[in-house]
Write an enzyme that holds these catalytic residues in place. Structure first.
Site, PDB file in Angstrom:
ATOM      1  N   ASP A 157      -3.221  54.160  28.413  1.00  0.00           N
ATOM      2  CA  ASP A 157      -3.926  53.590  29.727  1.00  0.00           C
ATOM      3  C   ASP A 157      -2.849  52.782  30.724  1.00  0.00           C
ATOM      4  OD1 ASP A 157      -4.334  50.097  29.416  1.00  0.00           O
ATOM      5  OD2 ASP A 157      -3.262  51.001  28.093  1.00  0.00           O
ATOM      6  N   ASP A 186       0.236  54.756  19.656  1.00  0.00           N
ATOM      7  CA  ASP A 186       0.003  55.713  20.654  1.00  0.00           C
ATOM      8  C   ASP A 186       1.452  56.322  21.112  1.00  0.00           C
ATOM      9  OD1 ASP A 186       0.834  53.493  21.985  1.00  0.00           O
ATOM     10  OD2 ASP A 186      -0.717  53.478  23.127  1.00  0.00           O
ATOM     11  N   LYS A 205       9.390  58.688  23.321  1.00  0.00           N
ATOM     12  CA  LYS A 205      10.302  59.050  24.532  1.00  0.00           C
ATOM     13  C   LYS A 205      11.436  59.274  24.253  1.00  0.00           C
ATOM     14  CE  LYS A 205       7.444  56.560  28.121  1.00  0.00           C
ATOM     15  NZ  LYS A 205       7.414  55.493  29.245  1.00  0.00           N
ATOM     16  N   ARG A 255      -7.807  55.956  29.412  1.00  0.00           N
ATOM     17  CA  ARG A 255      -7.883  56.035  27.724  1.00  0.00           C
ATOM     18  C   ARG A 255      -8.716  57.141  27.376  1.00  0.00           C
ATOM     19  NH1 ARG A 255      -5.492  51.717  25.339  1.00  0.00           N
ATOM     20  NH2 ARG A 255      -5.566  49.565  26.251  1.00  0.00           N
ATOM     21  N   PHE A 306       5.709  57.489  32.903  1.00  0.00           N
ATOM     22  CA  PHE A 306       4.540  56.900  32.482  1.00  0.00           C
ATOM     23  C   PHE A 306       3.369  57.700  32.244  1.00  0.00           C
ATOM     24  CE2 PHE A 306       1.018  53.874  32.795  1.00  0.00           C
ATOM     25  CZ  PHE A 306       1.385  52.995  32.102  1.00  0.00           C
ATOM     26  N   VAL A 307       2.831  57.670  30.840  1.00  0.00           N
ATOM     27  CA  VAL A 307       1.672  58.835  30.644  1.00  0.00           C
ATOM     28  C   VAL A 307       0.442  58.039  30.411  1.00  0.00           C
ATOM     29  CG1 VAL A 307       3.256  60.605  29.792  1.00  0.00           C
ATOM     30  CG2 VAL A 307       2.576  58.673  28.166  1.00  0.00           C
ATOM     31  N   LYS A 326      -4.700  48.882  21.301  1.00  0.00           N
ATOM     32  CA  LYS A 326      -5.916  49.468  21.420  1.00  0.00           C
ATOM     33  C   LYS A 326      -5.489  50.937  21.820  1.00  0.00           C
ATOM     34  CE  LYS A 326      -8.335  46.056  23.936  1.00  0.00           C
ATOM     35  NZ  LYS A 326      -9.027  45.611  25.365  1.00  0.00           N
ATOM     36  N   GLY A 327      -4.127  51.262  22.096  1.00  0.00           N
ATOM     37  CA  GLY A 327      -3.933  52.561  22.505  1.00  0.00           C
ATOM     38  C   GLY A 327      -3.716  53.657  21.469  1.00  0.00           C
ATOM     39  N   ASP A 365       8.444  53.693  22.591  1.00  0.00           N
ATOM     40  CA  ASP A 365       9.002  53.523  23.856  1.00  0.00           C
ATOM     41  C   ASP A 365      10.190  52.908  23.603  1.00  0.00           C
ATOM     42  OD1 ASP A 365       9.776  53.054  26.602  1.00  0.00           O
ATOM     43  OD2 ASP A 365       7.761  52.339  27.297  1.00  0.00           O
TER      44      ASP A 365
END
Length: 176
Positions: A157, A98, A129, A163, A150-151, A41-42, A101
């Protein structure tokens, strides 16, 4: 600033300006047979703004994949939650996510799409990152490189919340 957000990392205005640039970068390589594949969903918020800035005919598909499973770190396992895959035959596929990582999700998705008949597969992430990644893969298009924080916001989210923030912020430890 919203409750639980320690600081704004990237403002709404800066995000929007960079998305303009990403759309132009993608279209420089060609405008034919583009399929945008959004990782849910990000990436939904980012992808919606990105493809609206691409004034060409394109296909849009969504894939429901997960490697975080509600936590703050990747589980190390990518789950494809959809039972069927779109038809990628002859398409220039741009996978939109999104955040890059560990790299595991993007590499897994791109490999699966490439093996499903796509003409080519590229990747576009809003954030990457700046750290050692778990796989040997780098996104083709990156909006912003950030530290290992952690964003949240702009689609990202924490346990389904944040979100809808119009910026990218660092979540405070008190909010966790």
């Amino acid at each position: 600033m919203h409750e639980g957000v320690e600081k704004i990392l990237v403002s709404e205005e800066v995000v929007q300006h960079r998305i303009d640039g990403l759309a132009k970068e993608i279209l420089v390589k060609g405008e034919d047979n583009i399929m945008i594949v959004v990782l849910l969903k990000g990436a939904l918020v980012f992808a919606a703004d990105l493809f609206r800035r691409m004034p060409v005919m394109l296909d849009l598909e969504c894939l429901n994949v997960s490697s975080y499973h509600g936590g703050m770190e990747s589980s190390g396992v990518v789950k494809f939650l959809d039972t069927t895959m779109p038809n990628f035959d002859g398409k220039r596929v741009i996978v939109v996510d999104d955040i890059y990582d560990t790299g595991l999700t993007m590499k897994s998705v791109c490999d699966k799409i490439q093996n499903s008949g796509a003409l080519s597969v590229e990747s576009c992430v809003l954030l990457a990152k700046d750290k050692k990644h778990d796989v040997d893969y780098e996104p083709d298009y990156v909006g912003f490189t950030i530290g290992d924080e952690f964003v949240v916001g702009y689609g990202l989210d924490y346990q389904g919340k944040y979100r809808n923030l119009p910026y990218i912020g660092v979540l405070s430890e008190d909010a966790i």
